[in-house]
Design a protein around this motif. Structure first.
Motif, PDB file in Angstrom:
ATOM      1  N   PRO A   1       0.856  -1.452   0.085  1.00  0.00           N
ATOM      2  CA  PRO A   1      -0.023  -0.069  -0.114  1.00  0.00           C
ATOM      3  C   PRO A   1       1.160   1.145  -0.297  1.00  0.00           C
ATOM      4  O   PRO A   1       0.604   2.009  -0.752  1.00  0.00           O
ATOM      5  CB  PRO A   1      -0.845  -0.403   0.889  1.00  0.00           C
ATOM      6  N   ILE A   2       1.841   1.607   0.608  1.00  0.00           N
ATOM      7  CA  ILE A   2       3.130   2.589   0.554  1.00  0.00           C
ATOM      8  C   ILE A   2       3.721   2.207  -0.454  1.00  0.00           C
ATOM      9  O   ILE A   2       3.294   3.930  -0.941  1.00  0.00           O
ATOM     10  CB  ILE A   2       3.704   2.027   1.559  1.00  0.00           C
TER      11      ILE A   2
ATOM     12  N   ALA B   1       3.348   5.486  -5.934  1.00  0.00           N
ATOM     13  CA  ALA B   1       2.772   5.123  -7.490  1.00  0.00           C
ATOM     14  C   ALA B   1       2.038   6.205  -8.042  1.00  0.00           C
ATOM     15  O   ALA B   1       1.627   6.609  -8.482  1.00  0.00           O
ATOM     16  CB  ALA B   1       2.830   4.306  -7.432  1.00  0.00           C
ATOM     17  N   VAL B   2       0.760   6.496  -7.005  1.00  0.00           N
ATOM     18  CA  VAL B   2      -0.478   7.128  -7.691  1.00  0.00           C
ATOM     19  C   VAL B   2       0.670   9.066  -7.536  1.00  0.00           C
ATOM     20  O   VAL B   2      -0.016   9.682  -8.259  1.00  0.00           O
ATOM     21  CB  VAL B   2      -1.652   7.849  -6.332  1.00  0.00           C
TER      22      VAL B   2
ATOM     23  N   VAL C   1      -3.129   2.832  -7.464  1.00  0.00           N
ATOM     24  CA  VAL C   1      -4.519   3.320  -6.516  1.00  0.00           C
ATOM     25  C   VAL C   1      -4.851   1.323  -6.793  1.00  0.00           C
ATOM     26  O   VAL C   1      -5.364   1.064  -5.056  1.00  0.00           O
ATOM     27  CB  VAL C   1      -5.548   3.379  -8.172  1.00  0.00           C
ATOM     28  N   VAL C   2      -4.825   0.732  -7.400  1.00  0.00           N
ATOM     29  CA  VAL C   2      -4.789  -0.954  -7.229  1.00  0.00           C
ATOM     30  C   VAL C   2      -4.057  -1.489  -5.807  1.00  0.00           C
ATOM     31  O   VAL C   2      -4.491  -2.092  -5.018  1.00  0.00           O
ATOM     32  CB  VAL C   2      -4.962  -2.240  -8.603  1.00  0.00           C
ATOM     33  N   ALA C   3      -2.821  -0.929  -6.441  1.00  0.00           N
ATOM     34  CA  ALA C   3      -1.995  -1.546  -4.668  1.00  0.00           C
ATOM     35  C   ALA C   3      -2.235  -0.547  -3.778  1.00  0.00           C
ATOM     36  O   ALA C   3      -2.068  -1.515  -2.742  1.00  0.00           O
ATOM     37  CB  ALA C   3      -0.626  -1.249  -5.083  1.00  0.00           C
TER      38      ALA C   3
ATOM     39  N   GLY D   1      -4.105  -2.210   0.911  1.00  0.00           N
ATOM     40  CA  GLY D   1      -4.321  -1.690   2.349  1.00  0.00           C
ATOM     41  C   GLY D   1      -5.809  -0.911   2.745  1.00  0.00           C
ATOM     42  O   GLY D   1      -5.842  -0.418   3.786  1.00  0.00           O
ATOM     43  N   LEU D   2      -6.211   0.138   1.439  1.00  0.00           N
ATOM     44  CA  LEU D   2      -7.755   0.445   2.118  1.00  0.00           C
ATOM     45  C   LEU D   2      -8.460  -0.733   3.189  1.00  0.00           C
ATOM     46  O   LEU D   2      -9.418  -0.227   3.761  1.00  0.00           O
ATOM     47  CB  LEU D   2      -8.374   0.695   1.180  1.00  0.00           C
TER      48      LEU D   2
END
Ligand SMILES: Nc1ncnc2c1ncn2[C@@H]1O[C@H](COP(=O)(O)OP(=O)(O)OP(=O)(O)O)[C@@H](O)[C@H]1O
Ligand SMILES: [Mg+2]
Lengths: 246, 886
Positions: B423-424, B429-430, B460-462, B466-467
């Protein structure tokens, strides 16, 4: 079953300890287990649920790694091997037989048996011939082209035993192979296993039932990860050796 | 190598059999990958089939009975292709000296063949029934039957001047047959030639409806030089003859050469305008987004497959497979399914398109002359499909390599726990992606744009994983169903994350596309300047006739007569004439700007003061004496009213009050306009100050003067056209009647207003997003339900109500769909914004316009349908609980 001629040592475990988790929640699944298995020998492992039987089996087959201690299998010290080499050892030296879900549903009996050989790069013809031979040894060569869901539980376990001992494999690690079978079928499977081991292999058999453990040359009792004798006392290595030659 | 192959074959066997065993999932992926391949390759085949082959084009040019067709486009040596369709001048070689083309042809013409010159004269051919403009062919009478390239159906071939052969379609259009008389006008003012129709026939070639009139030389006036020559006779024209003629600048289409084309290098015909850097970037970015979305949408099917077979993978590992082999089994699943989908899609696409073409041809269509298969495109499409399937299997295959074998064998949770770093990495990346994409878009750096877009989407997908974990923390605060669903979603990320990713991808792709298209449309609409109110018909006196010659201007009375006949033809309501003015000595009338409206010297390019004043949008510009183009309307208010644009009433009132109508930027602070005649005299006359008014958005009239002001300035005023108001927009048939009523004297056109067909395709996109979003959610739900059955049984055992199962299912899909749609919408808006930014390099004023209703429909519709669907479709009573089959 005294007086059996035993071959060289195939498997040696020394001081094998396996701890799951850390700190307060740590579980000692195995605690300083020593074990030797020789060619021609079938060793039964008994113990209550959660006593570490499966953990022991997983470690000696190289699927799991001990927290401390060493395992030597067919001359190779497992901790010195990386995951790839351990996988190679599983293809060549040991085979597992589980309680159920032993066969890959997408493969026929013969293909299941030849799979470890083929994964090892042994060509189709050789692998097929070896698979046929292995199936014949356990008496199910007529089922070679059946898929697992077309076979009875006992037949499936026989195929699993054939696969565990196909080609150069000499050590069967069986985790309650009779657990899902009725007692008659279970006896049949044990008879086959015993015969295969007498023909030049070795085995480690986890079972709950003394009836099946009776097929073994000796029995190791586990309690909370520790090897004990039948009365529950901790066994020292020398007495373990002694137990093997009762 | 051999060992590797043996191992590979065993692995592939498992992958293949697995694909066959899990039929439903395989069929789903095959459909998802194969259908687009099918549509794309089928479409490519149809498009290609609609383009005639070079051979067919060449043979149609030759008809059935000529040997060759020769044209003379250049004066210096040329190279040409085998079909005479493409040619170019040889650089650095001088023109081949004087001498007529015909002499040059005869020098190389095979002995025994004849040459037939073909002349083409544009003519207005009229009969009692109507007028058609058509190119009239003139051929020597003796060779006419051989070179007319038509088969006689009725009558005879013309043999003497004054006779004519018509194709059947032209004959029926003119309503004439053999024996009828037609007149052919080739020039305004000249008296038309009167001809007798002696033959009617079908043109040779694919177009039975082709128009055509062929006459013997001498029937009508012809140009000095023919448009080309036919070679007729028995002797074929060889490639050697063709190349010899090429030396004289001649380009030859020879039957013999066409039928057995020599191996000659392709001659590059002048291609279209090369794409701008911005367009290339945009197309690349769009293609990349599309591919990425496709991969993400197909991904869950493989992820779920890998998950379901996790115990099998563990068993194979126990048998002795290493990590690489486990990964390979899953990846080979993608290869197997991908190749089946790609091959089946391409094959069915080809077969389908060929069948569609055959049916169309059988029903008389001439749109598809030959079945043609663009192999390169079909193969490319199939490869793209294959690639999408393999790429979609890649990530699940990585995860399969990391499963906990012991846990899987012991039926515990076996998936490698997701890394905290992912997620980090996603958030990073975003951030980087947005920055790179914006910089790339603004500076037209395609590589940066594409990389940014990819990073944004992948990020966003990665981050979504995390979300999922984050929302899992909310579990203690919600009711039982929600708590169970949230915990399950965050603990089973291997199942939740791909579903969320697929929903994100579907929604983002559609929202981005929709935003981009809607922005383009909104821009187009804002740029559209109507010439009149919708449905209003404009009649403009012609300055040139149909042969391109200038003609004399129609007088006021004639314009009124024409306008009246147009009004009758279109069933109009009223007629207002359009009058326009110009200085007597030529030149133009300038509206001077007040000083504060002058374009400052150091201005930026976007300063509106630096744009030209608006001028008349309607082309009422007849020519008098070869040089008259009035641009100022003269009106007392009636014409402006009739034209009927918004603000017309205010404009008419101002004109009736004697004020001049000017562009707002030419209105002086004291409410006057400063008009100056610019006829080239030095010094220019002093500006005339007149009271004026500016009407917003009516600047498109330019300057409009009341008659009194025009007279005061000494301008010459003429009637140049008319406006016909209508109750409803005229039909095409009415318009055609109006046009033939004033044929040759005036142009007739109708203002139909800005046509906006966006909503339809935007809604199609919305439907696609709904389908994919719901599909992905449904897939995740089906799996969750299967995995969840034992837990639900436990819940039921401790007394949970039977509705609990439904509520849990609804809550589970809510987690997937709310996260997916939310993130997808945001991503889509960001992507759309970036695409608009990139397109701005070509269209600086393009602004982001969000298609509100559609975005809302997606953002609300998908969650509602998914949650509602899960609630309703889940059986509340459990079937007999079994252990989950593997
Ligand atoms: N991944 C793990 N994490 C934490 N504890 C574990 C894990 N795997 C096993 N254990 C624990 O280790 C101990 C030994 O487990 P193991 O599966 O070897 O027992 P077993 O003797 O095979 O039991 P059974 O007869 O039920 O199969 C148990 O207490 C178990 O809970
Ligand atoms: Mg166990």
């Amino acid at each position: 079953m005294t007086g059996r001629q035993l071959g060289p040592v195939l498997l040696t475990a020394r001081g094998v300890t396996r701890v799951h988790g850390e700190g307060a929640t740590a579980v000692r699944a195995l605690d300083g287990v020593d074990l030797d298995i020789r060619l021609g020998e079938l060793v039964a492992v008994m113990g209550a649920s959660g006593s570490g039987k499966s953990t022991l089996l997983n470690i000696v087959g190289g699927l799991d790694t001990p927290t401390t201690g060493s395992v030597t299998l067919a001359g190779d010290e497992l901790s010195a091997l990386d995951a790839r080499a351990r996988a190679r050892l599983r293809r060549r030296a040991v085979g597992y037989v589980f309680q159920d879900f032993n066969l890959i549903p997408a493969l026929t009996a013969a293909e299941n048996v030849s799979l470890p050989r083929e994964l090892d790069g042994i060509g189709g013809r050789t692998a097929r011939a070896e698979a046929r031979a292995a199936l014949r040894e356990v008496g199910v060569d007529h089922l070679a082209d059946r898929f697992p869901d077309e076979m009875s539980g006992g037949q499936q376990q026989r195929v699993a035993i054939a696969r565990a001992l196909v080609g150069p494999r000499r050590l069967v690690l069986a985790d309650e192979p009779t657990g899902a079978l009725d007692s008659t079928t279970g006896e049949d499977v044990m008879r086959v296993l015993r015969a295969r081991i007498d023909a030049g292999a070795a085995g480690l058999l986890v079972t709950h039932e003394p009836r099946f453990a009776a097929w073994a040359d000796r029995t190791v009792f586990l309690r909370d990860g520790v090897v004990v004798d039948g009365t529950g006392r901790r066994l020292e290595p020398w007495s373990l050796q002694a137990a093997g030659s009762i | 190598m051999r060992r590797w192959f043996v191992a590979m074959r065993a692995t592939a066997r498992i992958a293949r059999r697995d694909a066959v065993r899990s039929r439903g999932r395989t069929a789903l992926v095959v459909a998802m990958v194969g259908l687009p391949v099918l549509v794309a390759s089928g479409g490519a085949v149809l498009v290609q089939s609609s383009i005639p082959t070079s051979e067919r084009q060449a043979l149609e040019q030759l008809g059935d009975s000529t040997q060759a067709w020769i044209v003379h486009p250049y004066d210096s040596p040329v190279v040409q292709d085998a079909y005479g369709l493409a040619s170019k001048v040889v650089e650095g070689v001088d023109a081949s000296g004087p001498g007529s083309a015909e002499t040059a042809i005869r020098a190389s013409l095979p002995a025994g063949d004849d040459l037939v010159a073909k002349y083409l004269t544009p003519g207005a051919v009229s009969s009692d029934a109507g007028v058609v403009m058509v190119g009239v062919k003139s051929l020597s009478p003796a060779d006419l039957p051989r070179a007319a390239r038509a088969d006689l159906v009725e009558g005879v071939w013309p043999t003497t001047a004054g006779q004519a052969f018509l194709t059947t379609s032209t004959a029926s259009e003119l309503g004439v047959g053999v024996g009828a008389t037609i007149s052919v006008a080739t020039r305004t003012g000249d008296s038309p030639s009167v001809l007798e129709v002696v033959g009617v026939g079908a043109p040779q070639g694919a177009e039975p409806g082709a128009a055509g009139i062929t006459v013997p030389l001498g029937s009508i006036p012809v140009a000095n030089t023919p448009v080309g020559w036919f070679v007729v006779g028995k002797v074929p024209v060889s490639w050697d003859v063709v190349t010899a003629m090429n030396q004289s600048g001649l380009v030859v289409t020879s039957r013999a050469v066409v039928l057995e084309p020599p191996a000659v290098p392709a001659v590059g015909s002048p291609g279209g305008k090369p794409w701008s850097v911005a367009t290339v970037g945009l197309v690349l970015a769009a293609a990349t987004i599309g591919l990425l979305e496709a991969v993400l949408i197909v991904g869950p099917a493989f992820a779920i497959g890998a998950r379901r077979s996790i115990r099998q993978l563990a068993l194979i590992a126990a048998i002795g497979a290493d990590t690489v082999t486990l990964r390979r089994i899953v990846l080979l699943g993608g290869v197997v399914i991908g190749s089946v989908a790609a091959i089946a899609g391409a094959a069915l696409g080809i077969v389908g398109a060929v069948a569609v073409r055959a049916i169309a041809v059988a029903r008389g269509s001439t749109g598809f002359p030959d079945p043609r298969i663009p192999w390169l495109i079909v193969v490319a499409m199939a490869l793209v499909g294959f690639f999408v399937a393999v790429a979609a299997a890649w990530l699940p295959s990585r995860r399969s390599g990391r499963i906990d074998v012991v846990a899987a064998l012991g039926r515990r949770r076996a998936e490698a726990s997701p890394s905290r770093r992912v997620p980090i990495f996603g958030v990073l990346a975003v951030t980087i992606g947005v920055a790179a994409a914006v910089v790339g878009a603004v500076t037209s750096r395609s590589a940066l744009l594409v990389m940014g877009v990819v990073a944004l989407q992948i990020g966003v997908v990665a981050a979504s994983g995390g979300l999922v974990t984050l929302v899992g923390r909310l579990a203690p605060r919600v009711g039982v169903a929600g708590r169970v669903a949230l915990r399950d979603a965050s603990r089973q990320r291997g199942r939740t994350a791909p579903a969320v990713a697929a929903v994100i991808a579907a929604v983002a792709g559609v929202v981005a596309t929709g935003t981009y298209l809607h922005s383009k449309e909104a821009f187009g609409e804002s740029q559209y300047v109507p010439t009149a109110g919708a449905g209003t018909v404009l009649v403009a006196s012609s300055m040139v006739d149909e042969w391109g010659d200038q003609v004399h201007m129609a007088g006021d009375a004639e314009v009124r007569r024409g306008a009246e006949s147009v009004r009758q033809a279109v069933d109009g309501v009223g007629v207002a004439v359009v009058r326009a003015a110009q200085p007597v000595n030529g030149g133009w009338l300038a509206s001077l700007r007040p000083p504060d409206q002058e374009c400052p010297a150091d201005s930026s390019a976007r300063d509106p003061r630096c744009n030209n004043l608006e001028s008349l949008q309607i082309s009422f510009n007849p020519v008098r004496d070869g040089q008259y183009s009035p641009t100022e309307l003269v009106d007392e208010g009636d014409t402006v009213e009739a034209i009927g644009l918004p603000g017309a009433d205010a404009a008419a009132a101002a004109l009736r009050a004697g004020k001049v109508l000017v562009d707002p930027r030419a209105l002086w602070p004291d409410g006057t306009a400063h008009l100056q005649i610019n006829d080239g005299s030095i010094p220019l006359p002093a500006p005339v100050v007149v009271p004026a008014a500016a009407v917003k958005r009516l600047g498109q009239f330019g300057t409009v003067l009341p008659t009194a002001v025009a007279d005061r300035l000494g301008l010459e005023v003429d009637t140049v056209g008319a406006v016909v108001t209508t109750a409803a927009a005229p039909t095409d048939a009415e318009l055609a009647r109006a046009r033939s009523a004033v044929f040759g004297r005036a142009e007739v056109f109708v203002e139909r207003g800005y046509s906006d067909d966006t909503p339809i395709y935007l809604w199609v996109l919305v439907a696609a997003a709904l389908a994919i979003g719901l599909g992905a959610t449904g897939l995740a739900m089906a799996l969750a339900a299967a995995e969840f059955r034992p837990d639900l049984a436990t819940l039921a055992a401790i007394g949970a109500s039977p509705r609990m199962r439904r509520r849990v299912a609804a809550a589970q899909s809510a987690v997937v769909v709310v996260l997916g749609v939310g993130l997808g919408t945001l991503t889509g808006l960001a992507l759309g914004w970036v695409l608009v930014l990139a397109a701005r390099a070509d269209e600086p004023d393009l602004a982001v316009a969000i298609p509100g209703p559609q975005v809302l429909a997606i953002a609300v519709g998908i969650p509602l349908l998914a949650v509602g669907g899960s609630f309703l479709l889940t059986r509340s009573h459990l079937p007999v609980t079994r252990r989950l089959a593997t």
